[in-house]
Design a protein around this motif. Sequence first.
Motif, PDB file in Angstrom:
ATOM      1  N   UNK A   3       0.858  -1.183   0.000  1.00 38.64           N
ATOM      2  CA  UNK A   3       0.000   0.000   0.000  1.00 38.64           C
ATOM      3  C   UNK A   3       0.890   1.227   0.000  1.00 38.64           C
ATOM      4  N   UNK A   4       0.342   2.320  -0.512  1.00 41.00           N
ATOM      5  CA  UNK A   4       1.119   3.548  -0.658  1.00 41.00           C
ATOM      6  C   UNK A   4       0.425   4.693   0.056  1.00 41.00           C
ATOM      7  N   UNK A  86      -1.260  22.636   5.104  1.00 33.91           N
ATOM      8  CA  UNK A  86      -2.531  22.127   4.586  1.00 33.91           C
ATOM      9  C   UNK A  86      -2.172  21.019   3.609  1.00 33.91           C
ATOM     10  N   UNK A  87      -2.686  19.810   3.853  1.00 30.92           N
ATOM     11  CA  UNK A  87      -2.304  18.694   3.013  1.00 30.92           C
ATOM     12  C   UNK A  87      -3.411  17.666   2.888  1.00 30.92           C
ATOM     13  N   UNK A  88      -3.206  16.779   1.973  1.00 25.58           N
ATOM     14  CA  UNK A  88      -4.113  15.666   1.717  1.00 25.58           C
ATOM     15  C   UNK A  88      -3.289  14.401   1.863  1.00 25.58           C
ATOM     16  N   UNK A  89      -3.768  13.450   2.668  1.00 29.07           N
ATOM     17  CA  UNK A  89      -3.082  12.170   2.824  1.00 29.07           C
ATOM     18  C   UNK A  89      -4.041  11.079   2.374  1.00 29.07           C
ATOM     19  N   UNK A  90      -3.522  10.181   1.532  1.00 32.28           N
ATOM     20  CA  UNK A  90      -4.317   9.046   1.049  1.00 32.28           C
ATOM     21  C   UNK A  90      -3.499   7.778   1.222  1.00 32.28           C
ATOM     22  N   UNK A  91      -4.176   6.703   1.536  1.00 30.84           N
ATOM     23  CA  UNK A  91      -3.555   5.381   1.549  1.00 30.84           C
ATOM     24  C   UNK A  91      -4.226   4.596   0.434  1.00 30.84           C
ATOM     25  N   UNK A  92      -3.406   4.146  -0.525  1.00 34.21           N
ATOM     26  CA  UNK A  92      -3.909   3.506  -1.730  1.00 34.21           C
ATOM     27  C   UNK A  92      -3.316   2.111  -1.829  1.00 34.21           C
ATOM     28  N   UNK A  93      -4.136   1.088  -2.050  1.00 33.12           N
ATOM     29  CA  UNK A  93      -3.568  -0.249  -2.214  1.00 33.12           C
ATOM     30  C   UNK A  93      -2.797  -0.359  -3.516  1.00 33.12           C
ATOM     31  N   UNK A  94      -1.733  -1.163  -3.486  1.00 28.69           N
ATOM     32  CA  UNK A  94      -0.950  -1.408  -4.688  1.00 28.69           C
ATOM     33  C   UNK A  94      -1.706  -2.294  -5.665  1.00 28.69           C
ATOM     34  N   UNK A  95      -1.257  -2.296  -6.884  1.00 24.73           N
ATOM     35  CA  UNK A  95      -1.920  -3.108  -7.921  1.00 24.73           C
ATOM     36  C   UNK A  95      -1.321  -4.486  -7.993  1.00 24.73           C
TER      37      UNK A  95
END
Length: 95
Positions: A3-4, A86-95
Amino acid sequence: MPAYWISSYRAIDDAERMAAYAALAVPALTGAGGRFLARGLPEQVYEAGLEERVVLIEFDSVEAARAAHDTPAYQEALAALGDGAERDIRIVPGA
């Protein structure tokens, strides 16, 4: 599956708070299994062309990334940052 954790900084309002955050966040996140893959301003932008600081951290799983966010060490880093960015944090699963 990896995950990223992707952080995009829309604004850094307090450089001192940002530096304090970084000094605490890097060891907190690496200690929780994160591997910093990229960080900094883009060398090239396309489409919307946003010139934002970006941080990309790889974790072994979505669960590991979530757990890293919730550790006391990372929460201390967040407290040091406060309203310094001010920021945006996302956790994205890898492919």
